[in-house]
Design an enzyme around this catalytic site. Sequence first.
Site, PDB file in Angstrom:
ATOM      1  CB  ILE A  25     -13.188  49.558 -14.223  1.00 33.77           C
ATOM      2  CG1 ILE A  25     -12.340  49.305 -15.599  1.00 33.77           C
ATOM      3  CG2 ILE A  25     -12.603  50.751 -13.438  1.00 33.77           C
ATOM      4  CD1 ILE A  25     -12.248  50.864 -16.318  1.00 33.77           C
ATOM      5  NE  ARG A  26     -13.688  51.530  -7.209  1.00 34.40           N
ATOM      6  CZ  ARG A  26     -13.334  51.451  -5.981  1.00 34.40           C
ATOM      7  NH1 ARG A  26     -12.077  51.312  -5.200  1.00 34.40           N
ATOM      8  NH2 ARG A  26     -14.332  51.643  -5.083  1.00 34.40           N
ATOM      9  CG  HIS A  54     -16.837  49.384 -17.973  1.00 30.94           C
ATOM     10  ND1 HIS A  54     -17.701  50.255 -17.635  1.00 30.94           N
ATOM     11  CD2 HIS A  54     -16.189  48.996 -16.896  1.00 30.94           C
ATOM     12  CE1 HIS A  54     -17.806  50.462 -16.064  1.00 30.94           C
ATOM     13  NE2 HIS A  54     -16.837  49.656 -15.745  1.00 30.94           N
ATOM     14  CB  CYS A  92     -19.830  48.875 -14.441  1.00 26.04           C
ATOM     15  SG  CYS A  92     -18.518  48.988 -12.962  1.00 26.04           S
ATOM     16  CD  GLU A 136     -19.096  51.450 -21.043  1.00 23.31           C
ATOM     17  OE1 GLU A 136     -19.376  50.140 -21.021  1.00 23.31           O
ATOM     18  OE2 GLU A 136     -18.918  51.755 -19.603  1.00 23.31           O
ATOM     19  N   GLY A 142     -20.030  54.143 -13.836  1.00 20.57           N
ATOM     20  CA  GLY A 142     -19.702  55.415 -13.024  1.00 20.57           C
ATOM     21  C   GLY A 142     -19.689  55.063 -11.578  1.00 20.57           C
ATOM     22  CD  GLU A 143     -18.134  54.698  -7.592  1.00 24.04           C
ATOM     23  OE1 GLU A 143     -17.003  54.087  -8.114  1.00 24.04           O
ATOM     24  OE2 GLU A 143     -18.632  54.155  -6.602  1.00 24.04           O
ATOM     25  CB  SER A 144     -23.733  52.272  -8.393  1.00 20.80           C
ATOM     26  OG  SER A 144     -22.896  52.009  -7.120  1.00 20.80           O
TER      27      SER A 144
END
Lengths: 302, 190
Positions: free
Chosen positions: B136-137, B172, B78, B174, B46-48
């Site tokens: 992802i990023r 990821h 991530c 998942e 997600g966004e940390s």
Amino acid sequence: MTESATPSAPARDTGTTRVKRGLAEMLKGGVIMDVVTPEQAKIAEDAGAVAVMALERVPADIRREGGVARMSDPELIEQIISAVTIPVMAKARIGHFVEAQILQALGVDYVDESEVLTPADEAHHIDKWAFTVPFVCGATNLGEALRRISEGAAMIRSKGEAGTGNIVEAVRHLRSILGDIRKLTQADSAELYDWAKQLRAPVELVREVAETGRLPVPLFCAGGIATPADAALVMQLGAEAVFVGSGIFKSEDPARRAKAIVEATAHYDDPEILAKVSRGLGEAMRGAEIDSLDVRLAERGW
Amino acid sequence: MKVGVLALQGASARHVDMLARAGAAPVEVRTPADLDAVDAIVLPGGESTTISMLLESSGLADRLAARLADGMPAFGTCAGMILLGREVLDGRPDQRCFGAVDVTVRRNAFGRQVDSFEADLPVEGLAGGPVHAVFIRAPVVEAVGPEVEVLATVDGRPVLCRQGPVLVAAFHPELGDDPRLHELFLSEVV
């Protein structure tokens, strides 16, 4: 297994469907905020935004000022990219694949092929499969959503009616998309062909939705969210994240309202937290009745 | 043994699906009471920065820090890796790091979304061939402490690490179709 750091690095595939849809997965449960300056982008990041949408004018101002609305100045987009560490999105006009090429070259993380800008093509959307950068597109109903996915969109957002601060259209669009998905899961295999015809969408995608009970890409909500309760409403209806355009920076206390909407989106199912975060936010954006509008942005797109 | 998935923001639902496939009965964690009811935790992508802020505002941050210091098993992917690490580079100064794994993590180390990629990744000690990993990023581990086992690398830089009951991945698992890393985590937990 032996040493993993082998001299020949494994092949890397960029711009795949999984990578494009994957970023949308990471944004779930979050708030994507429209910003028009690097300072606003910082405020959005400070408030907990998962991404920002870099724009020259928010939809409420586009509505008021009129004229042709185009992709933002690359200089502004670059300034916003350097101002924050979170993903940055930007809008291209419907069908304007060169604006999309430019946004990809700038390193934008998601391109919104958006009805908020003036359309560049009256019949065609961008062929989004041709790009490495992922696209989000708006939709008012299931057929429109599946057509955009067939063109390569990696995320769908309900359109709502941008720049109004009025949630009624977003609710209509979400209910239409999710309601038709629920009906589709009850259809038998012969009926799916008629559904595809009615929806004007590829039968393969219609079958996939019927089998899984969901769109093949994440479904977010946009257009008219102005309060924490609005965000929680669309999340409870089934949206997986929210876009807030004019609703934050056209309100009295943007930083506070932004953080409240972030918390409301995360805790959308907890009325006690919603009551707590909704207190004392100052005035929301003024908003508009849908019947009073000269232009209905949601009608753009084919 | 009850496994929770932190569900404040990000790809928590995909972890729930994958843990279920790997044989667990995961529950979502959004409040301190939810956290008290689980024995192990997964921190999703997600966004940390967002997750860090929501951990503070929901009253979970200190509780989670205490549980991790107590040795609660954890799996972070991530953003989850960034939160479980000791130090973050290119982050925000107010971003929380729990220090459950002695690693220094650089955010967005591979570039922007157009540089996000998938690749087959050989994993030390994992039977059945490489893991198909989606970055992802993605962050990367820049430095590891003496207690940390490095299980996989990209360009010689660690992307999968373990320290005691804590497993962290820059990618990821998942999002793929391969539950082996979730199974590895569950086998460490049980």
